[in-house]
Design an enzyme around this catalytic site. Structure first.
Site, PDB file in Angstrom:
ATOM      1  N   LYS A 193     -15.511 -13.147  -8.180  1.00  0.00           N
ATOM      2  CA  LYS A 193     -14.150 -13.535  -8.594  1.00  0.00           C
ATOM      3  C   LYS A 193     -14.087 -15.037  -8.847  1.00  0.00           C
ATOM      4  O   LYS A 193     -13.431 -15.499  -9.786  1.00  0.00           O
ATOM      5  CB  LYS A 193     -13.135 -13.105  -7.518  1.00  0.00           C
ATOM      6  CG  LYS A 193     -12.947 -11.581  -7.469  1.00  0.00           C
ATOM      7  CD  LYS A 193     -12.143 -11.100  -6.257  1.00  0.00           C
ATOM      8  CE  LYS A 193     -12.148  -9.577  -6.191  1.00  0.00           C
ATOM      9  NZ  LYS A 193     -11.429  -9.024  -5.039  1.00  0.00           N
ATOM     10  N   GLN A 214      -9.438 -10.640   0.816  1.00  0.00           N
ATOM     11  CA  GLN A 214     -10.388  -9.562   0.576  1.00  0.00           C
ATOM     12  C   GLN A 214     -10.367  -8.576   1.752  1.00  0.00           C
ATOM     13  O   GLN A 214     -10.362  -8.983   2.919  1.00  0.00           O
ATOM     14  CB  GLN A 214     -11.799 -10.156   0.389  1.00  0.00           C
ATOM     15  CG  GLN A 214     -12.857  -9.173  -0.073  1.00  0.00           C
ATOM     16  CD  GLN A 214     -12.663  -8.690  -1.515  1.00  0.00           C
ATOM     17  OE1 GLN A 214     -12.002  -9.329  -2.320  1.00  0.00           O
ATOM     18  NE2 GLN A 214     -13.236  -7.553  -1.833  1.00  0.00           N
ATOM     19  N   ASP A 230      -3.079  -9.260  -6.200  1.00  0.00           N
ATOM     20  CA  ASP A 230      -3.748  -7.977  -5.953  1.00  0.00           C
ATOM     21  C   ASP A 230      -2.777  -6.805  -6.115  1.00  0.00           C
ATOM     22  O   ASP A 230      -3.202  -5.653  -6.212  1.00  0.00           O
ATOM     23  CB  ASP A 230      -4.292  -7.946  -4.514  1.00  0.00           C
ATOM     24  CG  ASP A 230      -5.807  -8.049  -4.452  1.00  0.00           C
ATOM     25  OD1 ASP A 230      -6.467  -7.690  -5.445  1.00  0.00           O
ATOM     26  OD2 ASP A 230      -6.309  -8.483  -3.403  1.00  0.00           O
TER      27      ASP A 230
HETATM   28  N1  GUN Z   1     -11.720  -4.833  -1.487  1.00  0.00           N
HETATM   29  C1  GUN Z   1     -12.147  -3.945  -2.411  1.00  0.00           C
HETATM   30  N2  GUN Z   1     -11.431  -4.068  -3.549  1.00  0.00           N
HETATM   31  C2  GUN Z   1     -10.551  -5.071  -3.341  1.00  0.00           C
HETATM   32  C3  GUN Z   1      -9.544  -5.671  -4.156  1.00  0.00           C
HETATM   33  O1  GUN Z   1      -9.308  -5.299  -5.318  1.00  0.00           O
HETATM   34  N3  GUN Z   1      -8.845  -6.670  -3.563  1.00  0.00           N
HETATM   35  C4  GUN Z   1      -9.067  -7.078  -2.285  1.00  0.00           C
HETATM   36  N4  GUN Z   1      -8.300  -8.039  -1.798  1.00  0.00           N
HETATM   37  N5  GUN Z   1      -9.989  -6.541  -1.506  1.00  0.00           N
HETATM   38  C5  GUN Z   1     -10.723  -5.541  -2.051  1.00  0.00           C
END
Ligand code: GUN
Length: 292
Positions: free
Chosen positions: A52, A96, A119
């Site tokens: 990211k 995350q 998110d």
């Molecule tokens: N863990 C797995 N996919 C995601 C996501 O799209 N966002 C976040 N914050 N954690 C994740």
């Protein structure tokens, strides 16, 4: 069979975003700024968050990675979230998941200001999505919708079967595919671990979206001829022949299903890159909606 190439499509989206960032800067604005909180050092989460950050660099965003130890208290994490909520330099942020067991993920989700919830996990974002109001739609479902849109997949009146009922993917996916939109307007069935005749229902799907995190779960006998198959699964499976010691495996048994379907997302290179592109789109939107 044609691949729904998420890697290629996401590169296109990133070029579009980079162009918009250039225009923002040309007007004297500043780059959108995404922050990510990573708690502990789970290998998969590290990879996702590092990717990211790289994506941000690629499109000209600023990014801040906040690494916190696995032993951090819930109160301290909530304090860090509150700081990001109040930091005018940050347009949007993510925490995350999964988080260590001693931290209540619900409390964390509730603590994120909806205006910065890129998110799309917060109750406000999910509620607005359910009601068809403008909001941040969580990155994976949003990315899948974008992939279907860009490949002009006809979803109207089709039977869409969603496998899995997670808050992040299965449940929002079922809502998005059923609503009056394009893509959308499908007749949706959501199946899960307590569905007795899952194989039969999957076989009746024109569009099959699978998000249960069980490698190779969907086999050719569960897929209708000509179906569109979207594989959200991405599990690390031990593989001594790889330098990394693992390979990534989807929820769909690709080799047997590929000859039966009309379209399929590969793993890796399908839904994953689209999820990442969606997060960038949401961050750009968060900046555009800023009131300060
Ligand atoms: N863990 C797995 N996919 C995601 C996501 O799209 N966002 C976040 N914050 N954690 C994740």
């Amino acid at each position: 069979m044609q691949l729904l190439d998420g890697k290629l499509t996401s590169e296109q989206i990133k070029l579009e975003i980079a162009e918009q960032v250039k225009q923002i800067k040309a007007r004297g604005g500043r780059a959108p700024h995404l922050a990510a909180i990573l708690v502990g050092n789970d290998g998969a989460s590290e990879t996702y968050v590092n990717n990211k950050v790289l994506d941000c660099k690629q499109v000209g965003f600023d990014s801040t990675l906040i690494r916190l130890p696995a032993e951090i208290s819930e109160a301290e994490l909530l304090k860090r979230i509150e700081e990001l909520n109040n930091d005018d330099a940050i347009d949007g942020f993510i925490v995350q998941v999964p988080l260590p067991k001693h931290i209540d993920e619900d409390k964390v989700t509730l603590a994120i200001a909806p205006a910065k919830d890129v998110d799309g996990f917060s109750p406000a974002s999910v509620g607005r999505m359910c009601l068809g109001m403008p909001t941040f739609v969580s990155a994976t479902p949003n990315g899948i919708m974008e992939l279907l849109r860009r490949y002009k997949i006809d979803t109207v009146g089709k039977h869409c079967v969603v496998v899995g009922r997670s808050n992040i993917v299965g449940t929002p996916m079922s809502i998005l595919m059923s609503r009056n939109s394009n893509p959308g307007n499908s007749t949706v069935t959501l199946v899960h671990s307590r569905t007795p005749n899952m194989a039969e229902i999957c076989r009746s799907a024109d569009i099959l979206i699978v998000a249960i995190g069980k490698p190779d779960f969907i086999t050719a006998d569960m897929v209708k001829d000509g179906a569109v198959v979207v594989d959200v699964g991405i599990t690390r499976v031990a593989d001594a022949s790889r330098a990394s010691g693992f390979r990534l495996v989807g929820d769909v048994h690709f080799d047997s299903v590929k000859d039966k379907c009309s379209f399929i997302t590969p793993v890796p290179g399908g839904v994953g890159p689209m999820t990442r592109a969606s997060l960038l789109q949401n961050t750009l939107k968060a900046q555009a909606q800023r009131k300060v």
